[in-house]
Write an enzyme that holds these catalytic residues in place. Sequence first.
Site, PDB file in Angstrom:
ATOM      1  N   ASP A  91       0.859  -1.191   0.000  1.00 55.03           N
ATOM      2  CA  ASP A  91       0.000   0.000   0.000  1.00 55.03           C
ATOM      3  C   ASP A  91       0.888   1.230   0.000  1.00 55.03           C
ATOM      4  O   ASP A  91       2.088   1.157   0.321  1.00 55.03           O
ATOM      5  CB  ASP A  91      -0.926  -0.011   1.218  1.00 55.03           C
ATOM      6  CG  ASP A  91      -0.153  -0.066   2.533  1.00 55.03           C
ATOM      7  OD1 ASP A  91       0.803  -0.868   2.641  1.00 55.03           O
ATOM      8  OD2 ASP A  91      -0.478   0.695   3.451  1.00 55.03           O
ATOM      9  N   ASP A 122       8.837   3.244  -1.291  1.00 58.02           N
ATOM     10  CA  ASP A 122       8.084   2.910  -0.065  1.00 58.02           C
ATOM     11  C   ASP A 122       6.770   2.269  -0.447  1.00 58.02           C
ATOM     12  O   ASP A 122       5.770   2.911  -0.580  1.00 58.02           O
ATOM     13  CB  ASP A 122       7.881   4.179   0.772  1.00 58.02           C
ATOM     14  CG  ASP A 122       7.115   3.933   2.058  1.00 58.02           C
ATOM     15  OD1 ASP A 122       7.037   2.770   2.497  1.00 58.02           O
ATOM     16  OD2 ASP A 122       6.598   4.912   2.623  1.00 58.02           O
ATOM     17  N   GLU A 156      -0.088  -0.930   5.711  1.00 55.67           N
ATOM     18  CA  GLU A 156       0.966  -0.376   6.564  1.00 55.67           C
ATOM     19  C   GLU A 156       0.785   1.118   6.795  1.00 55.67           C
ATOM     20  O   GLU A 156       0.890   1.604   7.923  1.00 55.67           O
ATOM     21  CB  GLU A 156       2.342  -0.655   5.944  1.00 55.67           C
ATOM     22  CG  GLU A 156       3.508  -0.507   6.931  1.00 55.67           C
ATOM     23  CD  GLU A 156       4.119   0.901   6.967  1.00 55.67           C
ATOM     24  OE1 GLU A 156       4.906   1.163   7.883  1.00 55.67           O
ATOM     25  OE2 GLU A 156       3.788   1.744   6.101  1.00 55.67           O
TER      26      GLU A 156
END
Lengths: 464, 464
Positions: A91, A122, A156
């Site tokens: 995510d 990320d 997350e």
Amino acid sequence: MDPKLGRMTLKEWVAIESDSVQPVPRFRQELFRMMAMAADMLQRLGARVASVDMGLQQLPDGQSLPIPPIILAELGSDPTKGTVCFYGHLDVQPADQGDGWLTDPYVLTEVDGKLYGRGATDNKGPVLAWINAVSAFRALEQDLPVNIKFIIEGMEEAGSVALEELVEKEKDRFFSGVDYIVISDNLWISQRKPAITYGTRGNSYFMVEVKCRDQDFHSGTFGGILHEPMADLVALLGSLVDSSGHILVPGIYDEVVRLTEEEINTYKAIHLDLEEYRNSSQIEKFLFDTKEEILMHLWRYPSLSIHGIEGAFDEPGAKTVIPGRVIGKFSIRLVPHMNVSVVEKQVTRHLEDVFSKRNSSNKMVVSMALGLHPWIANINDTQYLAAKRAIRTVFGTEPDMIRDGSTIPIAKMFQEIVHKSVVLIPLGAVDDGEHSQNEKINRWNYIEGTKLFAAFFLEMAQLH
Amino acid sequence: MDPKLGRMTLKEWVAIESDSVQPVPRFRQELFRMMAMAADMLQRLGARVASVDMGLQQLPDGQSLPIPPIILAELGSDPTKGTVCFYGHLDVQPADQGDGWLTDPYVLTEVDGKLYGRGATDNKGPVLAWINAVSAFRALEQDLPVNIKFIIEGMEEAGSVALEELVEKEKDRFFSGVDYIVISDNLWISQRKPAITYGTRGNSYFMVEVKCRDQDFHSGTFGGILHEPMADLVALLGSLVDSSGHILVPGIYDEVVRLTEEEINTYKAIHLDLEEYRNSSQIEKFLFDTKEEILMHLWRYPSLSIHGIEGAFDEPGAKTVIPGRVIGKFSIRLVPHMNVSVVEKQVTRHLEDVFSKRNSSNKMVVSMALGLHPWIANINDTQYLAAKRAIRTVFGTEPDMIRDGSTIPIAKMFQEIVHKSVVLIPLGAVDDGEHSQNEKINRWNYIEGTKLFAAFFLEMAQLH
């Protein structure tokens, strides 16, 4: 796997708007698509894959949304080999081109060797680098040097909803054979020098409410005869930290690990160009003048930040209001061996003490909204040594041994529930801009990172 | 005019979101609509009406917005009669139902004889009461006992931008024939006993900006190495006033008029049921225990209130942000004979002194956004005697002779520029909640207030 093919997959993955922060059905569908695509890829790699349904997420407004499944996958179960479990998330933070992105955040775009796109660093890039490393052994028809497990989630950025529940449940099943846990969800502190992360700070987030009544007052009609909640709150917030950044809550430093000469040397060994750091952060002057002091105050000392006030006048213009009820918000970043519940007691006692001295007729309520433990690992664990060797092989240098000033709660969670050594092996450079506009991963970091993970498997096989 | 009709007009007027505080085009359009509606009503009453264009308001961000026109209106010019000029304003404070309003702030709603709505008491209700009183003479086909003038503006809550300029310009034209000026923009200090107001406090509104950089920081990544702007600002705001309400700015009390025995006796004469006042204000305990001390700290001593902070985290929830640039807002209510520009110097010097002791690398800028003088009148002037008589006629009681802790800068301005006697005849009860959530005017006050103004016209005709 051919690195070009890996980049093409990254492009496909970045194209999925797997935003877990904005709780709307459209993004949630994208998250399900993202997790299905990853599960499919792992299956094609020969892994046994389970996509575990995690039920519904309850939203503050009473609505609910389905939580994307968490992927548990296994490749190899040779009892003579070590088993490394890789954690990653697919995510991403919200991204909107109007917020200052120079390219479409969901179209991976290469400019001067930089791959721009939301999730590039990320955490989609690092997850793919790990998968690429595994598939390289497959492509060369070589046995994997270690057994590999994957735990990959899609929530997350929204606080890893449901992850801890699953880890707890799988503690004696999926995790029973796991020897080591690897996370690759942070950044180097340099643009070119790799790093290994062995600690993160925790966080205690406090709210202190001061209330006279629910309604506000007019400052002309009541100014001069009230214990004004803002005066109380400003005094409370002003009692927390001095102008040198020292926290004034009694006892707060008691459990902070004593500094040794040996530890100071680890900071000396780290490459950090203060001038460049200052410029890239647009900061005139830090609280400290040396690299060592700055690193220690980001990593091994607690810090206190005042975030703001809810309920007071916060808009532009001049409003002559006496807020009737205000909530001050601040948090303390915790370091080993500070304890969340001890800190909660110290802060509460301190604020009650300051407040009682004011003889105010207002009501004060202190609450801790969030308590996340700090995490620190033993840097002599097998996988730390293996990671160092792999970095020497691939990059020809010693890594920076670093900590992270922010909180990565899953590191602490794995350590506490699974009781295995956890290491963070970041792949991205310091300027990757995670969570920010124009997030990127360098092509070099992505490819060398893939090599690093492959080398890490080989070193782990030797050291285990 | 039938009182029911008057209430219907009040409903129409309250429905207009004439918020002058939030400088956005939508509210500004509403203000123009409000002023046009009032001008139209006065015209239908037979007045000669001029809507004077006041140009543009320059906003701090460099933008500008049009200022709503100021209405100048005249009814009658009989040289044998006295001329009374009524001042009122039709703009309102911001109101948002989410802030704790029990009804829609822009829908006038009657509950138990109370008319709830933004502007109901401040100042749309009293303006309409005056108009209703005039139209009562019209409806009865009686000559007005006095010549009436109106000056009605739409920027009072934003500091009466441009009003002084117009009064200065019209000093020898519109105001040349004016003998008395009446304002009805404050409240009684009781729920049932009328009052006449002979003094108001002034106000110096300050903004203190502390800036590290324009962008915010992540508290994990930067917490511990920065001079955080919020820590500086909280220390600055915390240096202003102590827990007993005493202002800590050096020299601030130097010019406050000395208290005499005679003055103390005027406070003793006033009816104030402290218990009722405490209950209706929903305040557990005031800073002072006696009626006299409370009145003196509302009327004849300065007070300092901290209103809030712009640029910090102000929403519900827990955000781990270090705000990069924050603006603290506070104001000091001024009393005779404090001087606005002296206070500005004292406050600025004090904040600079506190800030320099912190050795912060941030930038601090202090500015006074608003500087309004205090005002005090001679209570033996003709219209004070006429107002007392009218109150005896309509309410059967002596009025409380009071001051107002809030600022009605126009009182001072009219006195200084037009050189005529100014009186404040409030209509609203002490619990009307001006500037607050659930602002209201009692139906009784609205109707008896209309009668009071009509009786006042008759008394003025006799005494002039």
